[in-house]
Structures are given as C-alpha cells and as structure tokens.
Design a protein around this motif. Sequence first.
Motif, PDB file in Angstrom:
ATOM      1  N   ILE A   1       0.766  -1.041   0.030  1.00  0.00           N
ATOM      2  CA  ILE A   1       0.278   0.044   0.030  1.00  0.00           C
ATOM      3  C   ILE A   1       0.629   1.428  -0.099  1.00  0.00           C
ATOM      4  O   ILE A   1       0.594   2.522  -0.372  1.00  0.00           O
ATOM      5  CB  ILE A   1      -1.047  -0.418   1.450  1.00  0.00           C
ATOM      6  CG1 ILE A   1      -1.775  -1.559   1.057  1.00  0.00           C
ATOM      7  CG2 ILE A   1      -2.056   1.606   0.833  1.00  0.00           C
ATOM      8  CD1 ILE A   1      -3.239  -0.912   2.589  1.00  0.00           C
ATOM      9  N   ASN A   2       2.027   1.020   0.736  1.00  0.00           N
ATOM     10  CA  ASN A   2       3.221   2.347   0.412  1.00  0.00           C
ATOM     11  C   ASN A   2       3.301   2.647  -0.287  1.00  0.00           C
ATOM     12  O   ASN A   2       3.773   3.702  -0.968  1.00  0.00           O
ATOM     13  CB  ASN A   2       3.894   2.216   1.442  1.00  0.00           C
ATOM     14  CG  ASN A   2       5.220   2.803   1.600  1.00  0.00           C
ATOM     15  OD1 ASN A   2       4.465   4.572   2.062  1.00  0.00           O
ATOM     16  ND2 ASN A   2       6.223   2.596   1.631  1.00  0.00           N
ATOM     17  N   SER A   3       4.074   1.511  -1.795  1.00  0.00           N
ATOM     18  CA  SER A   3       4.315   1.831  -2.646  1.00  0.00           C
ATOM     19  C   SER A   3       3.700   2.000  -3.775  1.00  0.00           C
ATOM     20  O   SER A   3       4.461   3.143  -4.377  1.00  0.00           O
ATOM     21  CB  SER A   3       4.545   0.363  -2.951  1.00  0.00           C
ATOM     22  OG  SER A   3       6.105  -0.377  -2.516  1.00  0.00           O
ATOM     23  N   ALA A   4       1.921   2.467  -3.307  1.00  0.00           N
ATOM     24  CA  ALA A   4       1.422   3.063  -4.459  1.00  0.00           C
ATOM     25  C   ALA A   4       0.923   4.411  -4.030  1.00  0.00           C
ATOM     26  O   ALA A   4       0.174   4.556  -4.349  1.00  0.00           O
ATOM     27  CB  ALA A   4      -0.279   1.811  -4.426  1.00  0.00           C
ATOM     28  N   THR A   5       0.658   4.383  -2.892  1.00  0.00           N
ATOM     29  CA  THR A   5       0.743   5.616  -2.165  1.00  0.00           C
ATOM     30  C   THR A   5       1.093   6.433  -1.414  1.00  0.00           C
ATOM     31  O   THR A   5       0.891   7.942  -1.242  1.00  0.00           O
ATOM     32  CB  THR A   5      -1.091   5.904  -0.838  1.00  0.00           C
ATOM     33  OG1 THR A   5      -0.246   4.633   0.440  1.00  0.00           O
ATOM     34  CG2 THR A   5      -2.141   4.678  -1.661  1.00  0.00           C
ATOM     35  N   PHE A   6       2.209   6.009  -1.410  1.00  0.00           N
ATOM     36  CA  PHE A   6       3.869   6.611  -0.913  1.00  0.00           C
ATOM     37  C   PHE A   6       3.325   7.572   0.428  1.00  0.00           C
ATOM     38  O   PHE A   6       3.701   8.315   1.051  1.00  0.00           O
ATOM     39  CB  PHE A   6       3.923   7.685  -1.240  1.00  0.00           C
ATOM     40  CG  PHE A   6       4.537   7.412  -3.266  1.00  0.00           C
ATOM     41  CD1 PHE A   6       5.423   6.866  -3.148  1.00  0.00           C
ATOM     42  CD2 PHE A   6       3.786   7.336  -4.157  1.00  0.00           C
ATOM     43  CE1 PHE A   6       6.318   6.338  -3.643  1.00  0.00           C
ATOM     44  CE2 PHE A   6       4.451   7.360  -5.018  1.00  0.00           C
ATOM     45  CZ  PHE A   6       5.330   6.248  -5.338  1.00  0.00           C
TER      46      PHE A   6
END
Length: 282
Positions: free
Chosen positions: A208-213
Amino acid sequence: MTHATAALADAGQPAGFDWPFFWHYLFSPSGAFLDGLWRTVYISVIAQLLGVLLGFAVALAQRSRFAPLRWGGRIYVWLIRGTPLLVQLVLVYNGLAAAGIYRFADLQVGGLVLLGVVQAAILTLAVNEAAYMAEIFRAALDAIDPGQAEAAQALGMTPAMTMRVVLLPQAIRIIVPPLGNEFNLMMKSTSLLSVIGLQEMFLTAQSINSATFKTFEIFLVAACYYLALTTVWSFVQRFIERRLADPGQVIAAPSLRERLTGGGLGRTAGREDATLVGKEAH
C-alpha cells in the motif's frame, strides 16, 4: 525528497500527515489488508501450537536417560536459539530450493489451497519457537519436587502416567505466563515473513505504501493493528492464568496494566523466568 513530497510541492501543497487516509485505513481497511491480518493471526496460532508440541518433545528428549536423545535435544536448542529467525526463514524457503533439496509447492486440501510460502513460514516459526518452549518446559518440570515423581513410581505409576497425572498439571501453571509472552512475540515476529514474500500484514502495508507513498500513515495503521492483537491476547492470557491458578496458592502475576505497559514479563524475563524457578528449586 520522496516522489510523494515532490508531487505535493509541485501542486503547491505542504507535505504533512494525511489524517483522512490514516482514519480511513484504520477503520475501513482494504480487503488486501484484512487478508494480511488474517494470515498474521492464523499463522501465529498454528505455528505456536506446533512449537509447543515440538518443544515438549525436545524437553522430554533433554530429560531422557539415553545420551543420544539428550545431546540431540541440546544441540537442537543450541542451534536454533543461536541463529536469527530471519536467516532461518531464508534458508528454509529460498535456501532449500536453491540447493535442490526441497521446494515448497502449493498444497490443496479439499477446497483449500495452502501456499508453499505459508507452509515454509509455519514450519520455520514452529521449529524456532520449539527451541524456546523446550527450555521453558524443561525448567518448569525441573522446578517440581523430584519426590513427587518418586512417590508416583512407588504407587506403581508408569513414567508416562506420572508425567500426565502428576508432573504436567503442575508444570502448566509455571509454563502459561512465559508461553503467553512467547505467543505475543510470535504475532510480532510474523512481520519478518515479508522477507520470503508472504503477503501478511506488514508486507501488505508495504505494498500500500508503494502505491500511495503514505509511509508514516500506513505503517502507523499496521502498528495499531499489531498493538490491538497483542492487547487482546493480554486479556486472554490473564484469563487463562486465573483459571489455572491454584486457589490455595498466592501467585505474584503481573497485573493487566503491567502487561500492557511493560511492567510484567518481557521477552527475556518470559523466557528465563521458568529457568530461574528451576534453579531456585534445586
């Protein structure tokens, strides 16, 4: 400067904590996040159960009259406790496959599919946990007055019956507190499974972090869920300890507040508590 920060700067917006994003994922997590949470829970439970059973067998081996069994148990504990869990995970899942020894394939049981990576995770966690549980079992059994086993044998009880009827019920009261702490640790250790690509809660948060930063926000959500799991287990552990406590014996168990704030048994105390009890008994 991260891509997210640069994007916000280009848009003329200051980079800061995204409260709507945080509250949304905290109270309305995505399906992928819930799947990761579910894997964290059931892998922890299965691995802990297997670790307890295997640890009990290793503890019995260490107490055996046969030298090969005693040394085998001691070497097992020395080897597993002396190497990091992270290294063990990589060796079991990636190393065995790379060496051509064994490759974990998906296993279908009825309508359920158990992924190979899940099998490797459960096996490694259970084997690792068994080394610590073996020491807890061994020390708890050593803490019991040897005269009770001798009296049971004098009454004609077999060694197996003596263990089941006399020794094990008393040892369980000593084992439960460090066992509860071990399970608490097990749930947090599942975050290491991301190194072998298992999509548990931590790796899901990374995706999720990779997609939303939204690094701080999503990992803070993950931290909240880990905290919720360990807090719920603290209530369960306290309930179990009270049910198993001897009514005629005063047990200086840590309060719930001490468990939650660190005043109770920690990782080191939990693992060494039974050992200290065993030493004092002798």
